[in-house]
Write a protein that holds these residues in place. Structure first.
Motif, PDB file in Angstrom:
ATOM      1  N   LEU A  69     101.992  61.665 -11.520  1.00  0.00           N
ATOM      2  CA  LEU A  69     100.702  60.999 -11.751  1.00  0.00           C
ATOM      3  C   LEU A  69      99.984  61.599 -12.948  1.00  0.00           C
ATOM      4  O   LEU A  69      99.501  60.876 -13.828  1.00  0.00           O
ATOM      5  N   THR A  70      99.920  62.930 -13.005  1.00  0.00           N
ATOM      6  CA  THR A  70      99.225  63.603 -14.114  1.00  0.00           C
ATOM      7  C   THR A  70      99.847  63.182 -15.443  1.00  0.00           C
ATOM      8  O   THR A  70      99.146  62.841 -16.397  1.00  0.00           O
ATOM      9  N   ASN A  71     101.178  63.199 -15.482  1.00  0.00           N
ATOM     10  CA  ASN A  71     101.867  62.880 -16.735  1.00  0.00           C
ATOM     11  C   ASN A  71     101.784  61.391 -17.062  1.00  0.00           C
ATOM     12  O   ASN A  71     101.716  61.017 -18.222  1.00  0.00           O
ATOM     13  N   TYR A  72     101.755  60.576 -16.007  1.00  0.00           N
ATOM     14  CA  TYR A  72     101.605  59.124 -16.223  1.00  0.00           C
ATOM     15  C   TYR A  72     100.254  58.839 -16.880  1.00  0.00           C
ATOM     16  O   TYR A  72     100.169  58.077 -17.839  1.00  0.00           O
ATOM     17  N   LEU A  73      99.202  59.486 -16.359  1.00  0.00           N
ATOM     18  CA  LEU A  73      97.864  59.251 -16.928  1.00  0.00           C
ATOM     19  C   LEU A  73      97.815  59.712 -18.378  1.00  0.00           C
ATOM     20  O   LEU A  73      97.221  59.063 -19.233  1.00  0.00           O
ATOM     21  N   ARG A  74      98.503  60.829 -18.647  1.00  0.00           N
ATOM     22  CA  ARG A  74      98.515  61.347 -20.022  1.00  0.00           C
ATOM     23  C   ARG A  74      99.226  60.377 -20.957  1.00  0.00           C
ATOM     24  O   ARG A  74      98.734  60.050 -22.041  1.00  0.00           O
ATOM     25  N   LEU A  75     100.390  59.880 -20.505  1.00  0.00           N
ATOM     26  CA  LEU A  75     101.170  58.957 -21.341  1.00  0.00           C
ATOM     27  C   LEU A  75     100.452  57.610 -21.466  1.00  0.00           C
ATOM     28  O   LEU A  75     100.412  57.009 -22.543  1.00  0.00           O
ATOM     29  N   LYS A  76      99.851  57.152 -20.367  1.00  0.00           N
ATOM     30  CA  LYS A  76      99.171  55.859 -20.376  1.00  0.00           C
ATOM     31  C   LYS A  76      97.980  55.898 -21.334  1.00  0.00           C
ATOM     32  O   LYS A  76      97.746  54.962 -22.104  1.00  0.00           O
ATOM     33  N   ASP A  77      97.222  57.014 -21.297  1.00  0.00           N
ATOM     34  CA  ASP A  77      96.082  57.140 -22.219  1.00  0.00           C
ATOM     35  C   ASP A  77      96.566  57.076 -23.663  1.00  0.00           C
ATOM     36  O   ASP A  77      95.974  56.377 -24.492  1.00  0.00           O
ATOM     37  N   ALA A  78      97.649  57.807 -23.942  1.00  0.00           N
ATOM     38  CA  ALA A  78      98.182  57.824 -25.313  1.00  0.00           C
ATOM     39  C   ALA A  78      98.652  56.425 -25.716  1.00  0.00           C
ATOM     40  O   ALA A  78      98.534  56.022 -26.873  1.00  0.00           O
ATOM     41  N   PHE A 110     103.331  64.503 -25.225  1.00  0.00           N
ATOM     42  CA  PHE A 110     104.236  65.641 -24.962  1.00  0.00           C
ATOM     43  C   PHE A 110     104.659  66.373 -26.233  1.00  0.00           C
ATOM     44  O   PHE A 110     105.644  67.111 -26.219  1.00  0.00           O
ATOM     45  N   GLY A 111     103.905  66.157 -27.321  1.00  0.00           N
ATOM     46  CA  GLY A 111     104.311  66.769 -28.594  1.00  0.00           C
ATOM     47  C   GLY A 111     104.163  68.288 -28.598  1.00  0.00           C
ATOM     48  O   GLY A 111     105.018  69.001 -29.109  1.00  0.00           O
ATOM     49  N   ARG A 112     103.075  68.803 -27.997  1.00  0.00           N
ATOM     50  CA  ARG A 112     102.802  70.244 -28.080  1.00  0.00           C
ATOM     51  C   ARG A 112     103.901  71.103 -27.458  1.00  0.00           C
ATOM     52  O   ARG A 112     104.390  72.039 -28.084  1.00  0.00           O
ATOM     53  N   PRO A 113     104.308  70.792 -26.202  1.00  0.00           N
ATOM     54  CA  PRO A 113     105.384  71.620 -25.644  1.00  0.00           C
ATOM     55  C   PRO A 113     106.681  71.537 -26.457  1.00  0.00           C
ATOM     56  O   PRO A 113     107.411  72.526 -26.559  1.00  0.00           O
ATOM     57  N   GLN A 147      96.247  53.269 -28.463  1.00  0.00           N
ATOM     58  CA  GLN A 147      96.724  52.665 -29.722  1.00  0.00           C
ATOM     59  C   GLN A 147      96.278  51.218 -29.857  1.00  0.00           C
ATOM     60  O   GLN A 147      96.392  50.634 -30.926  1.00  0.00           O
ATOM     61  N   ARG A 148      95.823  50.642 -28.739  1.00  0.00           N
ATOM     62  CA  ARG A 148      95.340  49.246 -28.809  1.00  0.00           C
ATOM     63  C   ARG A 148      93.937  49.241 -29.406  1.00  0.00           C
ATOM     64  O   ARG A 148      93.006  49.763 -28.816  1.00  0.00           O
ATOM     65  N   THR A 149      93.801  48.669 -30.565  1.00  0.00           N
ATOM     66  CA  THR A 149      92.481  48.691 -31.222  1.00  0.00           C
ATOM     67  C   THR A 149      91.713  47.418 -30.885  1.00  0.00           C
ATOM     68  O   THR A 149      92.299  46.407 -30.487  1.00  0.00           O
ATOM     69  N   ALA A 150      90.405  47.489 -31.088  1.00  0.00           N
ATOM     70  CA  ALA A 150      89.555  46.323 -30.803  1.00  0.00           C
ATOM     71  C   ALA A 150      89.902  45.171 -31.750  1.00  0.00           C
ATOM     72  O   ALA A 150      89.856  44.001 -31.379  1.00  0.00           O
ATOM     73  N   GLU A 151      90.271  45.526 -33.006  1.00  0.00           N
ATOM     74  CA  GLU A 151      90.579  44.469 -33.985  1.00  0.00           C
ATOM     75  C   GLU A 151      91.871  43.741 -33.607  1.00  0.00           C
ATOM     76  O   GLU A 151      92.006  42.546 -33.796  1.00  0.00           O
ATOM     77  N   ASN A 152      92.866  44.525 -33.112  1.00  0.00           N
ATOM     78  CA  ASN A 152      94.173  43.905 -32.839  1.00  0.00           C
ATOM     79  C   ASN A 152      94.652  44.284 -31.436  1.00  0.00           C
ATOM     80  O   ASN A 152      95.547  45.102 -31.279  1.00  0.00           O
ATOM     81  N   PRO A 153      94.035  43.691 -30.397  1.00  0.00           N
ATOM     82  CA  PRO A 153      94.380  44.102 -29.032  1.00  0.00           C
ATOM     83  C   PRO A 153      95.798  43.691 -28.628  1.00  0.00           C
ATOM     84  O   PRO A 153      96.375  44.250 -27.708  1.00  0.00           O
ATOM     85  N   GLU A 154      96.389  42.719 -29.333  1.00  0.00           N
ATOM     86  CA  GLU A 154      97.718  42.230 -28.961  1.00  0.00           C
ATOM     87  C   GLU A 154      98.842  43.097 -29.538  1.00  0.00           C
ATOM     88  O   GLU A 154     100.002  42.930 -29.195  1.00  0.00           O
ATOM     89  N   ARG A 155      98.475  43.986 -30.476  1.00  0.00           N
ATOM     90  CA  ARG A 155      99.508  44.799 -31.147  1.00  0.00           C
ATOM     91  C   ARG A 155     100.228  45.692 -30.132  1.00  0.00           C
ATOM     92  O   ARG A 155      99.592  46.369 -29.330  1.00  0.00           O
ATOM     93  N   ALA A 156     101.569  45.667 -30.191  1.00  0.00           N
ATOM     94  CA  ALA A 156     102.338  46.469 -29.232  1.00  0.00           C
ATOM     95  C   ALA A 156     102.236  47.943 -29.610  1.00  0.00           C
ATOM     96  O   ALA A 156     102.576  48.330 -30.735  1.00  0.00           O
ATOM     97  N   PRO A 157     101.749  48.774 -28.704  1.00  0.00           N
ATOM     98  CA  PRO A 157     101.673  50.214 -29.021  1.00  0.00           C
ATOM     99  C   PRO A 157     103.068  50.822 -29.174  1.00  0.00           C
ATOM    100  O   PRO A 157     104.026  50.349 -28.574  1.00  0.00           O
ATOM    101  N   SER A 158     103.142  51.868 -29.988  1.00  0.00           N
ATOM    102  CA  SER A 158     104.440  52.529 -30.207  1.00  0.00           C
ATOM    103  C   SER A 158     104.690  53.541 -29.093  1.00  0.00           C
ATOM    104  O   SER A 158     103.854  54.404 -28.820  1.00  0.00           O
ATOM    105  N   ILE A 159     105.858  53.423 -28.472  1.00  0.00           N
ATOM    106  CA  ILE A 159     106.195  54.372 -27.389  1.00  0.00           C
ATOM    107  C   ILE A 159     106.451  55.759 -27.981  1.00  0.00           C
ATOM    108  O   ILE A 159     106.082  56.780 -27.399  1.00  0.00           O
ATOM    109  N   TRP A 160     107.081  55.790 -29.163  1.00  0.00           N
ATOM    110  CA  TRP A 160     107.357  57.094 -29.806  1.00  0.00           C
ATOM    111  C   TRP A 160     106.057  57.862 -30.033  1.00  0.00           C
ATOM    112  O   TRP A 160     105.970  59.051 -29.750  1.00  0.00           O
ATOM    113  N   ARG A 161     105.044  57.118 -30.556  1.00  0.00           N
ATOM    114  CA  ARG A 161     103.787  57.785 -30.848  1.00  0.00           C
ATOM    115  C   ARG A 161     103.121  58.262 -29.552  1.00  0.00           C
ATOM    116  O   ARG A 161     102.589  59.361 -29.479  1.00  0.00           O
TER     117      ARG A 161
END
Length: 1572
Positions: free
Chosen positions: A260-269, A293-296, A273-287
């Motif tokens: 759950l903790t990690n899901y919330l972290r990934l979901k927030d990230a 999880f970049g820091r560890p 990425q969905r901006t107000a200007e372009n809400p339909e844009r598919a967020p990048s999973i890599w980003r």
């Protein structure tokens, strides 16, 4: 020499203080002793006396603690301090040697400093554990004092112009820095905790995780030393010896690692990425992954870089040690400097920094420390990536699950998103990404490692080394190519393996038929043929694997060979020993990244594909919003939608008790005195679609009255089920709206047409998360007639059902689903055709007791979709549908008045249903048959369970008698017997070839390195001097030889032998890798062949008592392990073991003193591997066993989406998924931590071996033992041991787990086969037997197993040729057992059956069974063609087949199919109806023109008309043959020439049908009467 603190130099006293006290070096050192003595004096009494009385302020359940501020920094600084003290001590000792007398003050303070630093960290650890910070004041005073004394010393050094070239100055400077930093850390603790000098000290509690007794994974909470060495794992790993590790023992995960903790972290990230200007844009999973999880990963990469850089300390130290040792050897000849320039200050020798690094002993210690550090960093890097990978997988699983719960139903039904795709996402893609993350740091660490390696090679060997390195680099693409080929071969192997499994599964399902028709060998041949194809691709796979292993082993040899050949031709001389062995060590380092690079690149490519698939899935259509269901937004609907966005505001301080996307749990309805609203659901102008914009339902205007029974009727496919789903919001709305009365929307129970069960107990399936109410539960069970079925189950309603449990029949499954809907305390109940899989008795009972009584009495709104028009009279409201729109709506009376035509149409349909009803009443109901099947399944298993229970009891008694140590031994023993069995399956010649080639290969590799040692040492031993003209004059025994620019003869001899040995080594590498792979292949071939033959020829009883899944597992998972996993493990194990043994052998032969150190190391290694293997096996089992429920949960959720959403149970299912994910992740984390535990220990052992080898070699030199080359050889080999020790244990543990597969297969190989031979030879049996068809049964007694009671007792009967015989009796009377006795399928332990004068027990089984015909109750067809199903032996011509089909009323139907006789039959004959399948089975019996036909309840699945035709056919086509009919519909044998009536295994009546009927008291008459 006498011992004296300040030395006893006669010329000048060390105690002289004429120049001032602080100008006396000895006094300065003595001053430095004061803080250390102070600390020891104060802390020892506290540590050893006062600690026990100090109780902890906060009760913490683990031996773990709060961390004071700066905890990790303090540990790092203390370790650095210890290292500097070791250097100070070494410098003091070496400097002391340079002095005339002993000066203890040079090294005693350093030693005391080391002891004090160690004490300080032990003391701190204890203070932290008990959370008593006031005692830290002692440490604060110590750091201040140490800082002051060292600063005075440093100041005096500066005054006397002692600078950085002097080692002691550098050490003192470092110590001042470290003491200063430690002092700062202490001040920081005082500042934050305010434990002293402040009025209000801060009170601190331990982390929340540690207050939760369930958290057992302590890696994040322990101190740095325990983190690095996994010391906290000791109790678990050692305890595993006494009793197995269970799920309870490994507990829960810390909050930060939960899904759950990690899901919330990934979901927030992801969402950020969905901006107000372009809400339909598919967020990048890599980003998103990088942000979450970049820091560890960066931390892990830092550890990895440090480890890789420290890895080069090995070659550099070998270079330094060998160089200095050879200089010492040669130095004896060179004129030594009369007296080294000795720098003296304060009257003592000050050593130069370079001087210390030239001391071989110092270098040996440095090498040891570098190795320990390198391995610690490497394991830390592995741990961090694995933990991050597991966290990522947990987050992705939760993300996928959340998406599944919101998937639009049309996506699933239109095939855009199949169940298989979802399962692949869960099982494969998430794992691919996890593995990519594991290997991620390699991507950027490897290039650095390669570049560094090449630079060092160039430094050691010049250009020739670069040629050698280019060999490795050039062959890397070839390795990548091999790796991709391997992946492709694996795919094709998988295809063949799936095909083989499909065929095997068909055989096992139809084994009874195959045996009765004596077709087992034909089908066995078909499986063997597919297995042949599979083995062909396995051979190719083995060849590529061989190539891969060969290249891995041969590349370093080739690189070394090329390097040295080029070196000799470049420089015209052989290499020096230090350069040769440093180069050898470097090549060993370089091969690993290049070998791994292909793997990493392959995983990176796979990860890219996985991310793409995941992205597409996360962007797929979701179910519509709830809000459109109502004209106005109802409050609960709003709440349900707004919660997901609010998840970010979760209070992290609170324990996260899985608050996942807080859906409202369905609010339980309150009892209502009177209904306020008349309409529960209303659809206005509705137009709905399943996607593709073609409307499925048009112009829907309906209302569902509250508290009444509404029925929806219409033809198949007119949209009845769609209408229910449209109301539930599962369909896409084109126009119109669905209006629910506010209180009803969150209170719906729904039973789908296709029954859906959970993998849980019967009770859990019915209660479905609602509180258990005994009275209500019993009422529901009775209403659904489930009690009888539950009584048949082994554990009643606590029996696991579903995929992993017991397979129930369609009717039983459907009744459980209806029971679930009835049990829920909801306002509205939707039932989608609940009668489809039920017979008439049950339908009536369910209608009366369940719907009319149970639901209607409770004033619940019921919507019922049905085809049973006879129930329309009970409906309060009827909705008639046609072609996707509503035809009529109203009460039955309304329709009778306004739509006479429709009403009449219904009446005619009702009459037809009544006729069928009569037929149904007459025969045994379908339910009775289902129960019978279930009962048989358990009856046959009971005996087995009895036997198993007895065995278990015996074992338990034995266990009790044994003491715990013998149990321990049993668990830690390697299964040598099973290994031997596996090897013998491979063939003793292959085993001999493998062992001899392996030994030879390793001998040759040792010989190569030994030869190098002799060659390089020989070169060193030649005393060289340059001649006057610059040529090299070599003083050899025979005089002087001058060789300008030509390779010395001796060097060319050495080089030739070296090249021959290398060539032999490379060839042997190829041979050994081939032998191992092909040994594995031949073992796999033999084991599968034997298994298949054993199983297929096993008696029928074996299949009754052994679950099908268990047999299939032997052919799937276990065979796969034997095919693909054991050979590489065996190869790796033998290679690493022989490498370690050869290394230890080489070192021992060079310096015999090493053997003394070897004994304790061997003991330590033995215990480490012993404990690890047991724990690893347990943890591996836990990982496997927790993975299956998780995957099942995903697939069952995807299957039951509509039900879960209708019930509003999303939150409960999410919760369950999170629990299952965390359980699996816990097991996996512990498994990886156990692997780190092992690797850290074996790596440290390896480092000690290196130290021991170096020490033994250096001290051995004093006795003139090894040469410089031999020392280089010993150290290079010692370094390889470090790499391979843990692989020995890991492979041993893996092999142990994998050998379980061989053991399981072996357990089936001991199954007794049926006696196929018989006492008569098949040639003695006439070709035409049985010609007449006369059967004599004499005193026949039959049982299924010697352990069981007889099922037939002393049966006597005579059946005349051509007679039509009927056999009947109540369920369980032994009718079917008699039919099996004719085929000798059961144990005939007394009496005999004689057919045409021959006792069937004497006949070979193949002959007996191939001459009789039988038609079974269950129609079984195999995948293939119709021709193959009728005549697998291919003995009949087409005319005969068409004739059989005509007799069975199938000719026209088959002619209409594409291909006629060659038309395709799918698996299980699913493309034909049950009735048609039964007719094919009849045709099959007609094809085999036997004079005896046995029909075992063969007309159960046929309607009355077809059955009548069949009876006539049997009477005409088989007029001259003996027909034995086992009847459950007594009506079909009324005219039989002879009727045998059985009761409890005894033949009670035998006469013609009419005669028995005439006797009113006869059992036959009773049966006929009760069945009418």
């Amino acid at each position: 020499m006498a011992l004296s603190f300040c030395g006893n130099n006669r010329n000048k006293s060390g105690y002289n203080v004429d120049d001032g006290v602080l100008n006396n070096g000895c006094f300065l050192d003595a001053l430095n002793l004061v803080p250390h003595v102070f600390l020891l004096f104060i802390t020892f009494p506290i540590l050893f006396i006062g600690w026990g009385s100090q109780s902890s302020k906060v009760q913490i359940h683990h031996n773990t603690w709060l961390h004071f501020p700066g905890h990790n920094l303090r540990w790092i600084l203390t370790f650095s301090l210890l290292f500097v003290h070791v250097c100070e001590f070494a410098e003091g000792l070496v400097s002391n040697k340079m002095m005339d007398t002993n000066h203890l003050h040079l090294f005693v303070p350093a030693f005391m400093g080391f002891v004090a630093a160690t004490t300080s960290v032990v003391y701190y650890h204890n203070i932290e554990t008990s959370n008593f910070p006031k005692l830290l004041l002692v440490l604060f005073i110590y750091w201040v004092l140490a800082f002051i004394t060292k600063s005075i010393k440093l100041w005096k050094f500066v005054v006397y112009n002692v600078g950085t070239p002097q080692m002691r100055f550098c050490i003192t400077l470092l110590l001042v820095l470290l003491y200063g930093l430690l002092m700062a850390v202490e001040v920081n603790v005082i500042r934050i905790r305010k434990y002293v000098f402040f009025a209000n000290p801060q009170k601190v509690k331990p982390p929340e995780d540690l207050q939760d007794l369930g958290v057992r994974f302590l890696q994040p909470f322990v101190n740095l030393l325990s983190k690095a060495t996994y010391w906290w794992m000791n109790p678990l790993i050692i305890g595993a010896h006494k009793r197995p590790i269970e799920l309870k023992k490994i507990g829960k995960l810390p909050i930060a690692m939960r899904a759950l903790t990690n899901y919330l972290r990934l979901k927030d990230a992801y969402e950020d990425q969905r901006t107000a200007e372009n809400p339909e844009r598919a967020p990048s999973i890599w980003r998103s992954m990088y942000r979450a999880f970049g820091r560890p990963i960066l931390l892990s990469s830092t550890f990895r870089y440090l480890a890789d850089l420290l890895g080069f300390a090995g070659p550099l130290c070998i270079f330094g040690i060998v160089k200095n040792l050879t200089q010492e050897e040669v130095g004896a000849n060179a004129a030594a400097a009369p007296d080294k320039i000795r720098e003296r200050y304060f009257g003592v020798h000050f050593m130069l920094s370079t001087e210390l690094l030239q001391n071989p002993s110092v270098l040996a210690v440095l090498l040891f420390l570098a190795l320990v550090l390198q391995r610690t960093f490497l394991q830390a890097s592995y741990y961090v990536t694995i933990q991050t990978g597991i966290n990522l997988r947990g987050a992705l699983l939760a993300m996928i699950y959340n998406k599944i719960l919101r998937l639009s139903t049309s996506n699933m039904s239109m095939g855009e998103m199949t169940l298989g795709q979802i399962n692949n996402l869960v099982a494969i893609e998430t794992n691919q990404l996890m593995w990519f993350l594991f290997l991620c740091p390699n991507l950027w660490a490897m290039p650095v490692q390669i570049v560094m390696g090449v630079i060092l090679l160039y430094y050691f060997m010049g250009w020739s080394a670069l040629v050698g390195a280019s060999v490795i680099v050039l062959l890397a693409p070839v390795q990548y190519l091999i790796a991709t080929k391997l992946a492709n071969m694996q795919k094709s192997t998988l295809e063949h393996s799936t095909d083989r499994l499909k065929k095997t599964s068909e055989i096992l399902k139809g084994i009874k038929l195959l045996k009765l028709y004596a077709w087992e060998n034909i089908f066995c041949g078909s499986v063997e043929e597919t297995r042949g194809k599979e083995l062909t691709s396995l051979k190719t796979f083995a060849l590529y694997t061989t190539m891969s292993i060969f290249m891995n082993a041969a590349i370093p040899i080739a690189a070394v060979l090329v390097t040295f050949v080029m070196h000799v031709f470049n420089t015209k001389t052989g290499p020096s020993p230090e350069k040769a062995f440093a180069t050898l060590a470097l090549f060993n380092i370089l091969v690993t990244p290049l070998f791994l690079l292909s793997t990493v690149v392959r995983f990176a490519v796979k990860a890219l594909v996985s991310v793409q698939k995941l992205g597409e899935f996360l962007q797929s259509d979701e179910i519509g919003d709830d809000t459109w269901r109502n004209g106005e937004m109802s409050a609960p609907s709003e709440a349900a939608r707004k919660h997901p966005a609010a998840t970010k505001a979760i209070n992290r301080k609170q324990p996260l008790r899985y608050q996942m996307d807080n859906y409202e749990q369905p609010s339980r309805r309150k009892m209502r005195p009177s209904e306020t609203e008349d309409v529960a659901v209303k659809v206005s102008d509705g137009c709905f679609t399943w996607g593709s914009n073609l409307s499925t339902l048009t112009d829907i205007n309906i209302r569902i009255p509250t508290g009444q029974l509404t029925m929806i009727v219409g033809q198949v496919g007119c949209g009845k089920s769609s209408l229910l789903l449209a109301m539930l919001g599962e369909m896409q709305s084109i126009s119109g709206r669905v209006h629910w009365s506010n209180k009803n929307r969150y209170s719906v129970a729904y039973a789908t047409q296709k029954s859906w069960l959970l993998n849980a107990t019967v009770e859990d399936n019915i209660t479905f998360g609602s509180p258990f109410n005994k009275q209500r539960y019993k009422a529901v069970i009775d209403a659904c007639s489930l009690q009888l079925d539950i009584d048949l189950l082994p554990f009643g309603d606590q029996t696991e059902i579903g995929e992993r449990g017991i397979n129930l029949s369609g009717g039983q499954r459907q009744r459980i689903c209806v029971a679930r809907a009835l049990y829920q305390n909801t306002n509205i109940v939707f039932l989608d055709d609940p009668f489809s899989a039920l017979d008439i008795h049950l339908s009536d009972h369910l209608m009366q007791d369940g719907i009319l009584k149970f639901l209607q009495d409770d004033k619940r709104t019921v919507v019922l979709v049905t085809h049973k028009l006879q129930y329309l009279i009970h409906a309060d409201w009827i909705i008639a549908m046609k072609d996707g729109s509503v035809l009529r709506e109203g009460t039955l009376k309304d329709i009778q008045t306004h739509d006479v035509e429709l009403y009449d149409h219904w009446k005619t349909l009702m009459n037809r249903q009544d006729q069928e009803l009569e037929k149904d009443m007459e025969q045994d109901s379908q339910t009775t048959l289902e129960r019978k099947t279930l009962r048989r399944a358990f009856y046959s298993r009971e005996a087995k369970n009895q036997v198993d229970d007895e065995d278990e009891e015996e074992e338990e008694e034995e266990d009790d008698e044994d003491n715990s140590s013998t149990i321990t031994n049993r668990r830690s023993k390697v299964p040598w017997k099973v290994c031997l069995c596996y090897l013998s399956s491979g063939g003793f010649f292959m085993v001999f070839l493998m062992m001899s080639s392996k030994l030879l290969k390793h001998s040759v590799i040792v010989a190569i390195d030994y030869w190098l040692a002799i060659w390089t040492s020989n070169r060193t031993n030649q005393t060289m001097a340059l001649g006057p003209n610059g040529t090299c004059q070599i003083h050899v025994a025979g005089g002087n030889a001058t060789l300008p620019g030509v390779v010395r003869l001796e060097d060319s001899f050495y080089l030739t032998v070296f090249m021959v040995l290398c060539a032999a080594g490379i060839t042997l590498c190829l041979i050994t890798s081939l032998t191992v792979e092909f040994l594995g292949l031949s073992a796999a071939t033999k084991l599968h062949h034997n298994l298949l033959n054993k199983i297929i020829h096993a008696p029928l009883r074996f299949f009754d008592i052994t679950p099908l899944g268990q047999i299939l597992n032997r052919f799937s998972a276990d065979t796969n392990i034997i095919d693909q996993h054991i050979p590489p493990t065996l190869e790796s194990l033998t290679r690493s073991t022989l490498l370690c043994l050869s290394a230890i052998g080489v070192i021992s032969s060079i310096t015999q003193t090493f053997i003394i150190a070897l004994v304790p190391l061997a003991v330590a290694f033995y215990f480490i591997q012993k404990y690890f293997r047991v724990a690893s096996k347990d943890l591996q089992d836990l990982d496997d066993s927790t993975q299956l429920p998780l995957l099942c949960h995903f697939s069952e959720t995807a299957e039951g989406l509509t039900t879960i959403r209708a019930f509003r149970h999303e939150a409960r299912f999410k919760q369950r998924m999170l629990e299952l994910t965390d359980t699996n992740n816990t097991a996996y984390l512990f498994l990886s931590a156990a692997n780190r535990w092992l690797e850290v220990r074996t790596d440290y052992l390896g480092a000690v071996i290196v130290l021991a080898a170096a020490g033994a070699s250096i001290w051995g030199l004093d006795c003139g033992q090894p040469s410089g080359g031999e020392v280089g050889l010993a150290l290079t080999y010692a370094l390889t041991v470090t790499n391979y020790l843990n692989w020995v244990v890991r492979n041993l543990a893996d092999l142990e787990v994998q050998m379980a597969a061989v053991k399981k297969v072996n357990s089936f190989l001991s199954t007794e086969s049926e006696n196929y031979d018989g006492s008569m030879d098949s040639s003695q049996v006439p070709e035409t037997w049985p010609q007449e068809g006369e059967i004599k049964i004499q005193d026949l007694c039959v049982r299924y197993d010697p352990m069981l009671k007889p099922v037939l007792k002393h049966v006597n009967a005579d059946i005349q040729p051509g007679q039509k015989v009927g056999i009947c009796g109540r369920t369980g009377s032994g009718k079917s057992s008699l039919s099996l006795a004719f085929f000798n399928m059961v144990d005939i332990f007394e009496g005999k059956i004689i057919i045409d004068g021959i006792d069937i027990c004497k006949l070979p089984l193949q002959t007996l069974r191939s001459r009789l015909s039988i038609i079974l109750q269950d129609p079984i067809l195999f995948s293939g063609s119709i021709r193959f199903n009728l005549d697998p032996e291919r003995t009949c011509n087409d005319e005969r087949l068409w004739e059989a089909l005509e007799i069975a009323q199938l000719k026209n139907m088959v002619k209409a199919l594409p291909g006629g006789l060659d038309a395709v039959v799918t698996e299980g004959g699913e493309n034909f109806s049950v009735g048609q399948r039964q007719l094919f089975c009849l045709a099959r019996a007609f094809v085999r023109k036997s004079s005896i036909l046995i029909m075992d309840e063969a007309t159960a699945s046929i309607d009355m008309a077809t059955e009548n035709i069949l009876q006539k056919v049997v009477m005409t086509a088989f007029a001259d043959r003996t027909v034995v009919t086992i009847a459950h519909r007594v009506a079909s044998i009324l005219d039989a020439g002879q009727v045998l009536v059985f009761s409890s295994g005894i033949l009670v009546e035998s006469d013609s049908g009419p005669n028995l009927l005439a006797q009113e008291e006869s059992l036959f008459s009773v049966l006929v009467r009760t069945h009418k």
